[in-house]
Motif scaffolding. Structure first.
Motif, short mmCIF file in Angstrom:
data_model
loop_
_atom_site.label_atom_id
_atom_site.label_comp_id
_atom_site.label_asym_id
_atom_site.label_seq_id
_atom_site.Cartn_x
_atom_site.Cartn_y
_atom_site.Cartn_z
N GLY A 1 7.05 6.29 10.05
CA GLY A 1 6.96 7.21 8.92
C GLY A 1 7.16 6.55 7.57
N GLU A 2 7.51 5.26 7.56
CA GLU A 2 7.76 4.57 6.30
C GLU A 2 6.46 4.19 5.61
OE1 GLU A 2 10.65 1.44 6.34
OE2 GLU A 2 11.67 2.27 8.08
N LEU A 3 6.57 3.98 4.30
CA LEU A 3 5.42 3.56 3.49
C LEU A 3 5.13 2.08 3.72
CD1 LEU A 3 6.37 5.36 0.16
CD2 LEU A 3 4.59 6.06 1.76
N ALA B 1 0.89 -1.16 0.00
CA ALA B 1 0.00 0.00 0.00
C ALA B 1 0.93 1.21 0.00
CB ALA B 1 -0.92 0.00 1.20
N SER B 2 1.59 1.41 -1.12
CA SER B 2 2.71 2.34 -1.21
C SER B 2 2.30 3.80 -1.11
CB SER B 2 3.48 2.12 -2.52
OG SER B 2 2.61 2.26 -3.63
N ALA B 3 1.01 4.09 -1.08
CA ALA B 3 0.54 5.48 -0.91
C ALA B 3 0.19 5.77 0.54
CB ALA B 3 -0.65 5.76 -1.81
N MET B 4 0.40 4.82 1.42
CA MET B 4 0.02 4.96 2.83
C MET B 4 1.25 4.79 3.73
SD MET B 4 -2.19 5.38 5.24
CE MET B 4 -3.60 5.50 4.16
N ALA C 1 2.22 -13.16 -11.82
CA ALA C 1 1.89 -11.73 -11.94
C ALA C 1 2.11 -11.09 -10.58
CB ALA C 1 0.46 -11.53 -12.39
N ALA C 2 2.54 -9.85 -10.59
CA ALA C 2 2.78 -9.14 -9.33
C ALA C 2 1.46 -8.79 -8.67
CB ALA C 2 3.59 -7.88 -9.60
N PRO C 3 1.29 -9.09 -7.38
CA PRO C 3 0.06 -8.71 -6.68
C PRO C 3 -0.12 -7.19 -6.73
CG PRO C 3 1.33 -10.27 -5.37
CD PRO C 3 2.20 -9.86 -6.51
N PRO C 4 -1.32 -6.71 -7.01
CA PRO C 4 -1.53 -5.27 -7.16
C PRO C 4 -1.39 -4.52 -5.84
CG PRO C 4 -3.62 -6.43 -7.17
CD PRO C 4 -2.56 -7.48 -7.19
N ASP C 5 -1.01 -3.26 -5.96
CA ASP C 5 -0.97 -2.38 -4.81
C ASP C 5 -2.41 -2.10 -4.36
OD1 ASP C 5 1.08 -0.14 -3.47
OD2 ASP C 5 -0.99 0.55 -3.60
N LEU C 6 -2.64 -2.09 -3.05
CA LEU C 6 -4.00 -1.97 -2.53
C LEU C 6 -4.33 -0.58 -1.98
CD1 LEU C 6 -4.42 -5.39 -0.66
CD2 LEU C 6 -5.01 -4.80 -3.03
N SER C 7 -3.50 0.41 -2.27
CA SER C 7 -3.72 1.75 -1.72
C SER C 7 -5.12 2.28 -2.04
CB SER C 7 -2.68 2.73 -2.26
OG SER C 7 -1.38 2.35 -1.87
N VAL C 8 -5.55 2.12 -3.28
CA VAL C 8 -6.85 2.66 -3.69
C VAL C 8 -7.75 1.58 -4.27
CG1 VAL C 8 -6.02 5.02 -4.03
CG2 VAL C 8 -5.86 3.38 -5.91
N ASN D 1 -13.77 -1.95 5.52
CA ASN D 1 -13.93 -0.61 6.09
C ASN D 1 -12.58 0.12 6.10
OD1 ASN D 1 -15.58 1.41 7.21
ND2 ASN D 1 -15.08 0.81 9.29
N TYR D 2 -11.54 -0.61 6.52
CA TYR D 2 -10.20 -0.02 6.54
C TYR D 2 -9.72 0.30 5.12
CZ TYR D 2 -5.17 0.39 6.67
OH TYR D 2 -3.89 0.83 6.47
N LEU D 3 -9.96 -0.60 4.17
CA LEU D 3 -9.52 -0.37 2.79
C LEU D 3 -10.20 0.86 2.20
CD1 LEU D 3 -9.51 -4.04 1.43
CD2 LEU D 3 -7.52 -2.61 1.92
N VAL D 4 -11.47 1.06 2.54
CA VAL D 4 -12.18 2.26 2.08
C VAL D 4 -11.54 3.50 2.69
CG1 VAL D 4 -14.37 3.52 2.15
CG2 VAL D 4 -14.35 1.06 1.67
N TRP D 5 -11.24 3.44 4.00
CA TRP D 5 -10.59 4.58 4.66
C TRP D 5 -9.22 4.85 4.04
CZ3 TRP D 5 -5.96 4.73 7.37
CH2 TRP D 5 -5.68 5.95 8.02
N MET D 6 -8.44 3.78 3.81
CA MET D 6 -7.10 3.94 3.28
C MET D 6 -7.11 4.55 1.88
SD MET D 6 -4.05 1.07 2.96
CE MET D 6 -4.94 0.06 1.77
N GLY D 7 -8.15 4.28 1.10
CA GLY D 7 -8.23 4.85 -0.23
C GLY D 7 -8.36 6.37 -0.23
#
Length: 241
Positions: free
Chosen positions: A87-89, A57-60, A105-112, A198-204
């Motif tokens: 403080g790290e991603l 989740a490289s955007a978080m 295949a590389a697992p997708p990033d889950l940030s959004v 719920n957390y994934l929605v918040w993280m997006g």
């Protein structure tokens, strides 16, 4: 101009077409409540323990979890397994090249992922894995047919098997049944998946709740200011009309 209009209409309908291509599977309503910090904290724990092994989740940043009521010490002691500092991603040690070699295949990033897939899709997807010996992983999914991802939460949910029924000349899956119980009941598993979604929605969009609250404040201010402006206008123009 007509071509441009048709293109814009097609672009607007793209998400609908994407969902329609999922096979017409009914999507259950996800219990999303971004004001429930206890749920968000449980979801963050689920995400770190079960998802962050392969998906990043490289955007978080871990430190952003303080926004859902966790202290820096709690983050360090309970959630900081793949990094050294809050403080790290949220990244995984596995590289994309390694992931492609191991999984195809590389697992997708889950940030959004909640913004791209939708909360209801994720909630239904995570609850509809079933045993399928024809698949390399041994698992398939009602929402995502021939999915490459294994059921990483099977120890919690248990093993579900499909119950088929005849539909014309074809056998279709009518429902899933529990063949081997997991460590929690199905109701408890649904609640845990609800917390995770719920957390994934918040993280997006971590600032979503604050943005909506600010929007309501702005609308209330504009409504009050409109009344003030209206009477000011009447006062300024009373000698002219």
């Amino acid at each position: 101009m007509k071509r441009l209009k048709n293109f814009l209409l097609l672009l607007a309908a793209a998400p609908v077409l994407a969902f329609a291509s999922a096979g017409g599977v009914h999507l259950d309503k996800a219990p999303v409540n971004l004001a429930d910090q206890d749920s968000l904290q449980r979801g963050a724990r689920m995400f770190v323990n079960y998802c962050l092994n392969c998906h990043s989740a490289s955007a978080m940043r871990y430190s952003r979890l303080q926004d859902i009521g966790l202290t820096e010490e709690q983050i360090k002691d309970n959630l900081l397994f793949a990094a050294d500092k809050p403080g790290e991603l949220m990244k995984v040690a596995m590289t994309r090249r390694e992931a492609k070699a191991w999984f195809g295949a590389a697992p997708p990033d889950l940030s959004v992922v909640a913004r791209s897939r939708g909360a209801d899709w994720l909630y239904t997807y995570l609850r509809t894995f079933y045993r399928d010996d024809s698949r390399a992983t041994g698992w398939n999914n009602l929402v995502f047919d021939k999915v490459g991802m294994p059921h990483v939460l099977w120890t919690l949910q248990g093993e579900m098997v499909p119950v088929h029924k005849k539909h014309g000349e074809h056998d279709v899956i009518e429902r899933l049944e529990l063949a081997k119980p997991g460590s929690v009941t199905l109701a408890e598993y649904d609640a845990q998946v609800g917390d995770l979604v719920n957390y994934l929605v918040w993280m997006g969009e971590p600032g979503q709740l604050q943005r909506k609250q600010l929007g309501l404040i702005v609308l209330a201010f504009l409504a009050i200011f409109f009344v003030v402006a209206y009477y000011l206008k009447k006062e300024f123009w009373k000698d002219i009309h």
